[in-house]
Design an enzyme around this catalytic site. Sequence first.
Site, short mmCIF file in Angstrom:
data_model
loop_
_atom_site.label_atom_id
_atom_site.label_comp_id
_atom_site.label_asym_id
_atom_site.label_seq_id
_atom_site.Cartn_x
_atom_site.Cartn_y
_atom_site.Cartn_z
N ARG A 89 0.75 -1.20 -0.03
CA ARG A 89 -0.20 -0.02 0.07
C ARG A 89 0.92 1.17 -0.19
NH1 ARG A 89 -2.64 2.85 4.75
NH2 ARG A 89 -3.70 4.41 3.51
N HIS A 133 -2.60 11.13 1.07
CA HIS A 133 -2.10 10.72 2.42
C HIS A 133 -1.42 12.25 2.99
CE1 HIS A 133 -0.70 7.25 4.93
NE2 HIS A 133 -0.10 8.42 5.73
N GLU A 179 -6.98 8.49 6.70
CA GLU A 179 -7.32 9.01 8.07
C GLU A 179 -7.63 10.29 8.05
OE1 GLU A 179 -3.93 8.48 10.10
OE2 GLU A 179 -3.82 6.38 10.06
N ASN A 305 -7.24 1.53 10.07
CA ASN A 305 -5.87 1.62 10.50
C ASN A 305 -6.00 1.56 12.06
OD1 ASN A 305 -5.17 2.27 8.01
ND2 ASN A 305 -4.61 4.14 8.57
N GLU A 359 -3.46 -0.39 8.06
CA GLU A 359 -2.09 0.21 8.84
C GLU A 359 -2.29 -0.57 10.31
OE1 GLU A 359 -1.10 4.12 9.10
OE2 GLU A 359 -1.62 4.73 7.11
O1 IFM Z 1 2.79 7.48 10.17
C1 IFM Z 1 1.60 7.39 10.28
C2 IFM Z 1 0.74 7.08 9.12
O2 IFM Z 1 1.24 8.28 8.03
C3 IFM Z 1 -0.82 7.37 9.13
N1 IFM Z 1 -1.19 6.45 10.30
C4 IFM Z 1 -0.34 6.51 11.57
C5 IFM Z 1 0.99 6.30 11.25
C6 IFM Z 1 1.89 6.16 12.51
O3 IFM Z 1 1.81 7.56 13.09
#
Ligand code: IFM
Length: 453
Positions: A89, A133, A179, A305, A359
């Site tokens: 990903r 992102h 996110e 995530n 994630e």
């Molecule tokens: O590094 C970040 C990522 O970009 C988005 N989710 C959480 C990860 C860890 O903080």
Amino acid sequence: MNAIDPNPSALSDLSRVFRTDFQWGSATSAAQIEGAAALDGKGPSIWDRFCAEPGRINDGSNIAIACDHYHRYKNDVALMKWMGLQAYRFSIAWPRVQPLGRGTWNEAGFAFYDRLIDELLAAGIKPHATLYHWDLPAALHDEFDGWPSRQIVPLFADYAAEVARRFGDRLESISTLNEPWCVATLGYETAQFAPGQTSRATAAQVSHHLLLAHGEAIKAMRAVTKCKLGIVLNHTPAFPADNLREDDRRAARIDDGLNVRWYMDPVFRGQYPADIIEHLGEDAPKIEEGDLAAIQQPLDFLGVNFYTRSFISTQSPALPAPGKQGFTDMGWEIYPKALTQHLVRITREYSPPPIFITENGMANADTVVDGKVPDVERIAYLRSHLQALASAVELGVDVRGYFYWSLLDNFEWNSGYTKRFGLFHVDYATQERLAKDSAHWYRGFIETAKAGG
Ligand code: IFM
């Protein structure tokens, strides 16, 4: 067989719980690894800008070079292949492919992702792309303030459709947003992330525009591709510190509302949660007629995530999270049980499409010792979260893939390069990658899973 695991038969029992077509992967994002921040026509993003503002990034670093993945992508795909990854990903940097966020496309930028996708496919790794992102083209911020403005919605949909048109036939999936809670809350309310603003009303409006942009992008992409489409949400389930205290329970419910329901309800039910609208009061966003219908698009998957839980205490001083399984280098409590509970809960409450854990991972103070990185903490984290995921599957949750965050140590936003999440250690002075013990463990686990457990 996993050479560094003392209990290989437990691993094979664990891996057998998952579907045979389950995708074992890892994840990264453009701003955190690519570097080449001003190369081949890429425009600046709000994160390039944010890094240049004194005091914003803990170690004073920036993303000009990061992991230099732009130049080292072939090597990085070879690392993934060595690990046996079935899926990867990554995100597309909007300002790399459309420097101003509208108008002219940057062919050199698209050519990079074209090469990356081909390299992944040649290695037998399924590419999953995320469109946003966090690296908004700075020009959109300059021109009309970025996400606080509704004008961004059709621009994002245009960008999404162009990516889908060009790459949809070779991508395994496209996620619109990564996110949105972080984008809105950390970027516009707490100022920890770019663009560093501090207004709850703006953050609420941003969250609505993000969701609307998601919905319009899904519609625009459906018209040009059959690729699987979805969204990635960060879920940090809230637990009252003291279940017997009504204040704690109420505060946990609000926390859950802001983090989970504020995004899940419009996406899957076409409405915002009434208690959170009330909680926001005058700061609630302006919503136009038809917006909620536009947001509630059928999706092919939901990306979740998951890192930790929120432990909500209204006492003064607040009760600290117990942390019986420890805390990561981010200070986040390790609490894998919440992953099982949360997946069961959202399945029951929302009947979502198939879920990918897009994630999950930990930052750890890793060091190189005699040419190795003995990150036993990360192996324990990985194992306990895969066990928690297996429990969710056994309870009927439809999970199709898991992406460890992250493939490489990388730029951890306002923490700069001080936090290491990678399966591969990166020496930022030489750009040398070194497989940590956790990479060897994950490799062995994937091998076991591929062999049928
Ligand atoms: O590094 C970040 C990522 O970009 C988005 N989710 C959480 C990860 C860890 O903080």
